[in-house]
Scaffold this motif. Structure first.
Motif, PDB file in Angstrom:
ATOM      1  N   LEU A  30       0.585  -1.405  -0.057  1.00  0.00           N
ATOM      2  CA  LEU A  30      -0.138   0.456   0.251  1.00  0.00           C
ATOM      3  C   LEU A  30       0.884   1.358  -0.277  1.00  0.00           C
ATOM      4  O   LEU A  30       2.130   1.034   0.084  1.00  0.00           O
ATOM      5  N   ALA A  60      -1.839  -4.630  -2.487  1.00  0.00           N
ATOM      6  CA  ALA A  60      -2.063  -3.302  -2.746  1.00  0.00           C
ATOM      7  C   ALA A  60      -1.353  -2.175  -2.940  1.00  0.00           C
ATOM      8  O   ALA A  60      -2.181  -1.307  -4.510  1.00  0.00           O
ATOM      9  N   ILE A  63      -2.378  -2.731  -7.049  1.00  0.00           N
ATOM     10  CA  ILE A  63      -4.350  -2.169  -7.121  1.00  0.00           C
ATOM     11  C   ILE A  63      -4.084  -1.273  -7.759  1.00  0.00           C
ATOM     12  O   ILE A  63      -4.763  -0.533  -8.943  1.00  0.00           O
ATOM     13  N   GLY A  64      -3.755  -0.116  -6.505  1.00  0.00           N
ATOM     14  CA  GLY A  64      -3.312   1.250  -7.594  1.00  0.00           C
ATOM     15  C   GLY A  64      -2.453   1.618  -9.002  1.00  0.00           C
ATOM     16  O   GLY A  64      -2.904   2.539  -9.152  1.00  0.00           O
ATOM     17  N   SER A  67      -5.515   1.173 -11.516  1.00  0.00           N
ATOM     18  CA  SER A  67      -6.715   1.884 -11.527  1.00  0.00           C
ATOM     19  C   SER A  67      -5.853   3.980 -11.436  1.00  0.00           C
ATOM     20  O   SER A  67      -6.512   4.379 -12.255  1.00  0.00           O
ATOM     21  N   SER A  68      -4.863   3.271 -11.691  1.00  0.00           N
ATOM     22  CA  SER A  68      -3.837   4.567 -12.138  1.00  0.00           C
ATOM     23  C   SER A  68      -4.175   5.070 -13.727  1.00  0.00           C
ATOM     24  O   SER A  68      -4.577   4.386 -13.935  1.00  0.00           O
ATOM     25  N   ASP A  91     -10.819  -7.094  -4.213  1.00  0.00           N
ATOM     26  CA  ASP A  91     -10.275  -5.427  -4.534  1.00  0.00           C
ATOM     27  C   ASP A  91      -9.279  -5.534  -5.145  1.00  0.00           C
ATOM     28  O   ASP A  91      -9.412  -4.984  -6.490  1.00  0.00           O
ATOM     29  N   LEU A  93      -9.261  -7.877  -7.828  1.00  0.00           N
ATOM     30  CA  LEU A  93     -10.684  -7.894  -8.242  1.00  0.00           C
ATOM     31  C   LEU A  93     -11.260  -7.190  -9.434  1.00  0.00           C
ATOM     32  O   LEU A  93     -11.393  -6.793 -10.595  1.00  0.00           O
ATOM     33  N   ALA A  94     -11.743  -6.043  -8.404  1.00  0.00           N
ATOM     34  CA  ALA A  94     -12.431  -4.845  -8.737  1.00  0.00           C
ATOM     35  C   ALA A  94     -11.078  -3.769  -9.735  1.00  0.00           C
ATOM     36  O   ALA A  94     -11.665  -3.901 -10.955  1.00  0.00           O
ATOM     37  N   ALA A  95     -10.126  -4.197  -8.989  1.00  0.00           N
ATOM     38  CA  ALA A  95      -9.439  -3.224 -10.170  1.00  0.00           C
ATOM     39  C   ALA A  95      -8.568  -3.674 -11.521  1.00  0.00           C
ATOM     40  O   ALA A  95      -8.575  -3.278 -12.439  1.00  0.00           O
TER      41      ALA A  95
ATOM     42  N   LEU B 156      -9.750   3.300  -6.540  1.00  0.00           N
ATOM     43  CA  LEU B 156     -10.645   2.784  -6.212  1.00  0.00           C
ATOM     44  C   LEU B 156     -11.031   3.365  -4.844  1.00  0.00           C
ATOM     45  O   LEU B 156     -10.245   2.895  -3.696  1.00  0.00           O
ATOM     46  N   ASN B 177      -5.345   1.062  -1.426  1.00  0.00           N
ATOM     47  CA  ASN B 177      -3.765   1.048  -1.373  1.00  0.00           C
ATOM     48  C   ASN B 177      -3.492   1.858  -0.872  1.00  0.00           C
ATOM     49  O   ASN B 177      -2.271   2.021  -0.966  1.00  0.00           O
ATOM     50  N   TYR B 204     -17.821  -0.233  -5.710  1.00  0.00           N
ATOM     51  CA  TYR B 204     -16.729  -0.007  -5.734  1.00  0.00           C
ATOM     52  C   TYR B 204     -16.675   2.038  -6.646  1.00  0.00           C
ATOM     53  O   TYR B 204     -17.598   1.784  -7.566  1.00  0.00           O
TER      54      TYR B 204
END
Ligand SMILES: [Zn+2]
Lengths: 328, 236
Positions: A30, A60, A63-64, A67-68, A91, A93-95, B156, B177, B204
């Motif tokens: 993260l 983590a 994931i960022g 979505s960037s 999370d 999977l969503a990304a 997200l 994140n 989300y």
């Protein structure tokens, strides 16, 4: 020029491979350190990313990345982990859904010795040395051929990074003895100049620590061992791991200063490389973020290596990486 | 929120203007500044809702930096909040910081405003020797080169809980994140209004968030304008 930056991300792992304008990320925990660094380096596209296994301190940050809006990720390799019912897995999977919806990222849900086997990033060849396909298919929650439990850590991908026939770097995720044995049973070549030690130097679950250290050290035969650890988190790296590694007469570099090495943080950090290091503002970095030159067999630049050793000699009270010399 | 090592030894501004409705607090601040050889200037008066007049008076003091109290209504200096003053000064790139006591209600109000307020410090933690750093954080933001803790990334936002009453919606969210295990309240004012009625637990949102923020109170949310419904996420 090809190199790998192993970032000081506190507890977790994150590496960036740079070669001939191609870029690869392996794991990210993260926080914004990776995203800020990539933006500052002017990198707007990551050709490939790997998730070693399904733990928060490794995914983590990916994931960022998914979505960037400023950095495009083209391809992501990971193994499914059917046992994972964690929030962070959902999370992820969503990304992945976001990236798929945007049509921007190809997600490849297998990361084994046969598929993809090897991945090329510029001049660097990344060899997947574990898990084998059958081991990954058995998956976490099952048992190996010796009846031992396979966990998420066991199916950590072992990635060996090489340029030409030089020995290179082994990124070991959080692999444990069960996963390591999977690689060794298939006679995978794990030799590397630099080993990023598994599990942040934490104790391997349910196996003899010294035997595990002996096994991985003889398989890899590294000259430098890196621990990617967070000061104050999980008490890593553990002395039961560091001592046997140090006794192999191999150099050791921790991203952060373990509490056992120095009770207080140290703010005199002139030895750090110019990359962001998570521990820098709080005096928690030891080696901080490290560059490993793949043309130089995966070594650190000598000047930074020397400055780091001097920092330890001058300022760190009880460094675990220094074994008492028997000949004194 | 600040890494002191990131900005070693930045000279504090020589003049600072204070906007604070409480005379005692104001005097206390001015004394602290004088102790550090910084000349304090104060803006005092009754502004009602006339923020433009207050901003003009602040600018007329000629100070390169402004310290503004958040609650200006108690002693009737103005009917608006300090965060509006900081935001208005920011439009003309005038460095300013907000001084506050974070308390339950005002905490969410500040979260709504936080994207436009680069520096918020509680009275308790205020440190005159950091003024140079505070000014530098503003300068970096105005130069479109915000410090790490203030950089926004498309991120997200997971909806973990919703409390709906007849006139109010409260959202509990996590940011995978940032700190995936910490649920925080996201003010609905930070979200594109057409999305709010559609929201259900498990959905989300996508928005710009400063995921490098150290503390919950340093987080801001901008452009939260895309939704991914729970049933669009595989494995739900
Ligand atoms: Zn880990």
């Amino acid at each position: 020029m090809s190199d790998v930056v192993v970032f000081d991300v506190a507890h977790g792992n994150c590496s960036l491979v740079r070669s001939q304008s191609a870029y690869c990320v392996v794991d990210a925990p993260l926080g914004a350190l990776l995203l800020n660094t990539l933006e500052d380096m002017g990198i707007s596209c990551i050709d490939v990313a790997f998730i070693s296994h399904a733990d928060k301190d490794h995914i983590a940050g990916v994931i960022g990345l998914l979505s960037s809006a400023t950095i495009q990720l083209k391809k992501l390799y990971l193994n499914p982990d059917s046992q994972k019912r964690t929030k962070i897995w959902r999370d992820l999977l969503a990304a992945v859904s976001v990236a798929e919806r945007q049509g921007s990222c190809e997600v490849i849900s297998t990361l084994t010795t046969t598929m993809p086997g090897t991945v090329t990033v510029g001049d660097v060849v990344i060899h997947v040395e574990a898990p084998s396909a059958s081991f990954a298919l058995a998956g976490s929650g099952s048992v190996d051929t010796q009846g031992r439990h396979i966990t998420s850590n066991s199916i950590s991908a072992l990635l060996r990074l090489k340029q030409g026939d030089r020995p290179g770097i082994l990124l070991a995720g959080d692999i444990d003895e069960v996963g390591l044995d999977d690689a060794l049973n298939y006679d995978r070549d794990l030799t590397a100049q630099t080993l990023v030690f598994p599990h942040h130097g934490g104790l391997p679950a349910s196996s003899d620590t010294t035997a595990f250290v002996d096994k991985i050290m003889s398989a890899v035969n590294p000259s430098l061992v890196i621990f990617s650890n967070g000061r104050g988190k999980h008490d890593n790296p553990r002395p039961e791991i560091v001592s046997p590694v140090a006794r192999k007469r191999c150099a050791i570099a921790c991203t952060q200063l373990a509490g056992r090495c120095s009770k207080s943080p140290i703010f005199n950090l002139g030895h750090l490389e110019p990359h962001r290091a998570y521990g820098q503002p709080t005096g928690a970095s030891c080696a901080g973020s490290m560059t490993l030159d793949l043309a130089e067999h995966g070594r650190r630049p000598a000047s930074y290596e020397r400055a780091h050793q001097k920092f330890i000699d001058d300022l760190v009270e009880t460094p675990m990486c220094r074994v008492p010399r028997l000949d004194k | 929120m600040l890494g002191t090592v990131e900005f070693p030894d930045i000279e504090p501004p020589r003049f600072v203007t204070i906007v604070d409705d409480d005379p005692e607090d104001r005097e206390d601040l001015m004394d602290q500044l004088r102790d550090h050889n910084i000349e304090p200037r104060a803006v005092d008066g009754r502004y009602g809702s006339d923020i433009d007049r207050l901003i003009a008076d602040v600018r007329a003091t000629g100070s390169p930096f402004v310290i503004c109290d958040h609650r200006l209504q108690i002693k009737n200096l103005a009917s608006f909040n300090g965060s509006s003053v900081i935001k208005a000064l920011g439009l003309s790139k005038h460095p300013a910081m907000l001084l506050t006591m974070y308390q339950s209600t005002n905490r969410l109000e500040l979260r709504e405003a936080r994207a436009d307020v680069p520096v918020v410090v509680s009275r308790h933690d205020f440190d005159v020797s950091q003024l140079g750093t505070y000014a530098e954080i503003c300068r970096r933001e105005f130069a479109n080169d915000p410090v790490d803790a203030r950089r926004a990334h498309r991120t997200l936002i997971g909806i973990k809980g919703i409390n709906r009453t007849y006139n109010h919606t409260e959202l509990y969210v996590t940011i995978p994140n940032w700190r995936p295990d910490d649920a925080i309240i996201l003010p609905v004012a930070c979200i594109a209004s057409d999305l709010v009625p559609q929201l259900e637990v498990g959905d989300y949102l996508l928005g710009d968030v400063n995921v490098g923020a150290k503390e919950e109170d340093d987080l801001f949310f901008k452009n939260v304008n895309e939704i991914m419904k729970a049933n669009e996420v595989t494995g739900s």
